[in-house]
Scaffold this active site. Sequence first.
Site, short mmCIF file in Angstrom:
data_model
loop_
_atom_site.label_atom_id
_atom_site.label_comp_id
_atom_site.label_asym_id
_atom_site.label_seq_id
_atom_site.Cartn_x
_atom_site.Cartn_y
_atom_site.Cartn_z
N THR A 47 5.05 4.31 3.24
CA THR A 47 5.65 5.13 3.47
C THR A 47 5.98 5.20 5.45
OG1 THR A 47 4.64 7.04 1.83
CG2 THR A 47 4.82 8.12 3.37
N GLY A 83 1.14 -1.15 -0.29
CA GLY A 83 0.26 -0.07 0.51
C GLY A 83 0.78 1.23 -0.09
N CYS A 84 0.33 2.60 -0.42
CA CYS A 84 1.10 3.51 -0.77
C CYS A 84 1.78 4.34 0.22
CB CYS A 84 1.18 4.89 -1.49
SG CYS A 84 -0.69 5.13 -1.69
N ASN A 85 0.39 4.25 1.35
CA ASN A 85 0.59 4.79 2.65
C ASN A 85 1.55 4.12 3.96
OD1 ASN A 85 -1.35 7.05 2.53
ND2 ASN A 85 -2.98 5.75 2.82
N ALA A 86 1.09 2.59 3.43
CA ALA A 86 2.44 1.22 4.14
C ALA A 86 3.55 1.60 4.00
CB ALA A 86 1.33 -0.05 3.86
#
Lengths: 342, 342, 342, 342
Positions: free
Chosen positions: D153, D148-151
């Site tokens: 970061t 995931g992109c948030n994950a």
Amino acid sequence: MTHKIAILGASGYTGAELVRLIAGHPNMDIVALSGERKAGMKMAEVFPHLRHMTLPTLCKIDEIDFSGVDLCFCALPHKTSQEVIRDLPGGLKIVDLSADFRLRDPADYQKWYGNPHAALAQQDEAVYGLSEFYRDEIRAARLVAGTGCNAATGQFALRPLISAGVIDLDDIILDLKCAVSGAGRSLKENLLHAELSEGYNAYAVGGTHRHLGEFDQEFSALAGRPVRVQFTPHLIPANRGILATVYVKGDAQVINETLAEAYGGEPFVEVLPFGQAPSTHDVRGSNFVHIGVSADRIEGRAIVIAALDNLTKGSSGQALQNANLMLGEEETLGLMMAPLFP
Amino acid sequence: MTHKIAILGASGYTGAELVRLIAGHPNMDIVALSGERKAGMKMAEVFPHLRHMTLPTLCKIDEIDFSGVDLCFCALPHKTSQEVIRDLPGGLKIVDLSADFRLRDPADYQKWYGNPHAALAQQDEAVYGLSEFYRDEIRAARLVAGTGCNAATGQFALRPLISAGVIDLDDIILDLKCAVSGAGRSLKENLLHAELSEGYNAYAVGGTHRHLGEFDQEFSALAGRPVRVQFTPHLIPANRGILATVYVKGDAQVINETLAEAYGGEPFVEVLPFGQAPSTHDVRGSNFVHIGVSADRIEGRAIVIAALDNLTKGSSGQALQNANLMLGEEETLGLMMAPLFP
Amino acid sequence: MTHKIAILGASGYTGAELVRLIAGHPNMDIVALSGERKAGMKMAEVFPHLRHMTLPTLCKIDEIDFSGVDLCFCALPHKTSQEVIRDLPGGLKIVDLSADFRLRDPADYQKWYGNPHAALAQQDEAVYGLSEFYRDEIRAARLVAGTGCNAATGQFALRPLISAGVIDLDDIILDLKCAVSGAGRSLKENLLHAELSEGYNAYAVGGTHRHLGEFDQEFSALAGRPVRVQFTPHLIPANRGILATVYVKGDAQVINETLAEAYGGEPFVEVLPFGQAPSTHDVRGSNFVHIGVSADRIEGRAIVIAALDNLTKGSSGQALQNANLMLGEEETLGLMMAPLFP
Amino acid sequence: MTHKIAILGASGYTGAELVRLIAGHPNMDIVALSGERKAGMKMAEVFPHLRHMTLPTLCKIDEIDFSGVDLCFCALPHKTSQEVIRDLPGGLKIVDLSADFRLRDPADYQKWYGNPHAALAQQDEAVYGLSEFYRDEIRAARLVAGTGCNAATGQFALRPLISAGVIDLDDIILDLKCAVSGAGRSLKENLLHAELSEGYNAYAVGGTHRHLGEFDQEFSALAGRPVRVQFTPHLIPANRGILATVYVKGDAQVINETLAEAYGGEPFVEVLPFGQAPSTHDVRGSNFVHIGVSADRIEGRAIVIAALDNLTKGSSGQALQNANLMLGEEETLGLMMAPLFP
């Protein structure tokens, strides 16, 4: 009865916002507008969006006859403000929008702003301008110090919780997202459209932002012992709005009820249904504050989020609300306009 | 006296804008709000920025008791609008914001909108709602057809010039720059933030935009002979505002004087000093129109630029202005708020 | 073979864009970067987005040893540029991005820029840098003058049409929509995010924009007689992109075919299918130009629209394309990156 | 050697981003592009910014001959992805960009995504695709699950700190600011430009965002015991970028040194000088991550901030980096382009 109003520093954003708001106020008449560097210019030249209004030409402060002024808004930079206000007529009602009279202890002022205070007598009489919490003092005040816009946002989220003792005072984190007009009309590279739009970043990280002086003063006074919060502001590519995401330890339901009760009678503060999150979209251009509370999945933790418009409720709207109180007017007069969306 | 107001189609942008404006109107009270698909929802759920207001819950149109309504704003999609209005009580005052009653000739309607008109009797009685130019007819009207927002902008720039015969009627080019709220709350890929922001483009190039029907009708009527203009709209990454850059052949000074004279007494139309160019920044959220005229370096050519807010003066503000006229109120009531800047 | 490259004026946007592009070029090595006011700073301090690159520290121009430089990009302000270039070694290959060497006639330069030209010898040898039309001259040139970004956009739309004689030369209108990075890193109020975003306006209305000097020179040379166009630029709230909407008189199909044929073999110019309109979204960050032609509803009129990225194809990308030609490299080397969308 | 590449789901943003990146990769050739609803369309119709490229027409997945494909990127929605991948040839190398293979425990998948997993065999063999931390496993993998992109970061900020045991594991708060392209090309009202721009808000408040599944899995594995973080995402009016502001308890200097050492040899991760804060502006369109550490004024607390581009390093760039590893190519190939600024 119409009150005669002067605005010092009318060529900045908070000055223009005051003019916008007063345009919709039935009992106020602007009689003087100052702008040192732009003295002699018409407001329509400085702010073409005000060209339909009949307004005084910008002048220098020393050209104003304050004997014909009932109340003076002072939207000057800090440090300048104290020097100007020190020399204004002693009986003149003043709402100051700068940082100069927010901190009661001159040592705190010097710590956060770097210079010794030059108007100690006025500082001593100034009342902190968070209308919802200092209403009686403001009604009786001659000089009211408008709060910092970030400081206002964080306090709307936290004051009732600290007063009620429903959160852990030693573990409060405020993560703020601030729109760019809060930086004023300053010519800095990072405020250019080309550099600000399309991206975002934190600034004053680690507890160096000056509005912490207000948090420390107010929260410690409420708690009756020193309270230190963590506060990190972020610059967001939008023009108006502050969103404070506040991380606290406490029972989320109790927190929600505490806030709902505290603000139950307030015309400008809306506590959302439990679990809903406010948006700066929904307060833009208005004097409203929206607050929402959610429980975290980790027991005993809650997230309180507050949204307001930094130029209105965070600054010029708050100033007008205070002026209404000082002049014996209805507190909401000229301030009930709905937000602009989209 | 307080007028009882209904708004049909209150869950779209123009509906919400009507609510925002009426919130500041002293003599209007909203008694019904319809939204077919969102019937049963509170406005605060559909538009959280209106949560401070006490408003009727959204209902279906057939649930409204129109006997208690003095004036009805109709903010429905075209085609739906004519079917609904045809069946409303015959004596009810109506301001329609759709395209359905703008074109007087049913054949023109069908040409531009593709379907035969379903409410010919109402079309016949409808008055074109450009307040500044149809004021007397609007005062006496039962049904007023709000103009297209692009059509309004172009007409503010051109009507007095065509009437006065000071420009070449065969060589008029309107290059319009339109903000995205003009497209309404439509779920289309090109209206997503990720696809719209940071870039811009022309659309409906070559004379296919439906607002040309209004230009043709109005300009030809003014000139007393067919007038066909070129009109190219562009979609700009901003939420509110239309800027019409109009290229004409004529004497720029005469053009400027003609406009200044035509709008001299108008409360909402500001003609800028010769050579200045207006900006949509300066009319945002307001009912004002700013117009500026410049001479080109090529003799005999001029550029006329007009700016307004498509949701306010281009749509809901215009509608409220017309409602004021129809109800015998002061035309500017509830409409003098200053633009929001920044 | 690796070419040693110097960039003068590397602390501005076109300088940073050159660094970005050269980072993807296999045969170029940056050996010197100048920035007078920021000399001594690392590029990572001035432009943190370049921090992953190993780059020379910013220095003053007179600290550069040009004997080790194969080609020098000069991204300085006009007037400064001519003074600097006049004093650089006579055999050094130079691509200038300023306005200083674009106009062949010193009187034209003085007319549009206000000062007499200080480097007449260099002006005399300079080649106009619109790569697609001056390819052979650029290959042989020592000094190439990059075009204005607006001037480039308008010329891509119009040059083949003027050469082919398929449009009326006396009635050409260019309505340009320009993103803000074209104004450079200048500290001006109207370029602040708070003042620029959410609105738009025309500027330099009436034929006063300096890029008209280039249009006049180039179009007149192509036509063999004086050609004067109307040109109105608009400032749009976006960071990159120019959209030129060009109104011409001529047969739209013929115009389309003329452009399609002219650009058939060009790697960077895409002519869209007839009737389609380009968008700045689709060229962002790239060296491509998109051009679309539509017929107007009025017979004999056409709209030609061209879109490019002002910092890339309009400035630094064009400069690199020219440098490739001057250095005997493949013209497209380092320039085939796809646009950034969304 | 040129690798033959297929992209499934090429009509969404991550699909288009893959095409953009592969366009700059010397050893990859796109041989198939699928898009179920847009099958038969050219990519230039779906994404005009790619019109200069020669690309396969969009087809349906079952029209692809996978025997000619060396590696397949799968950019489909979750749930669809597992069904498609289950049925692809067993020897085909796959990089999946969906959520379907990120969680190792099928019960976790069902908990966060609501449906039982339909491809358990593939889930069992999938390797978690955070390149910097699973490099060896990815080199040997047949199926890699992009994060995931948030994950991603949050993990860049926290993994080395958890591994090194230098922060309190029971008091970690991630406040994320996410750009809108992370929501994909979904037609939702709150993603419209008119509703998203100019404001911002939190969403999935209280620990309901699905990327928490990845945080829980990865952080617990690193710590050797359950770790639960607080995570609140915010939607910001920008198209690309994630900024994670992470509040931790520990010694800021030690934290900074731990990160600097962990990422010392990483080509894509830049740890800023102590006390500096990264910005999403500086990673836009690139595969870089910027991380900065500051001490808070409260002793024993630190703020770690990480910035990356969600579509590049957070998704398609990461996918290409993993594909390079799987294909035996240099890890950075096609990924060293500099960020786009401004």
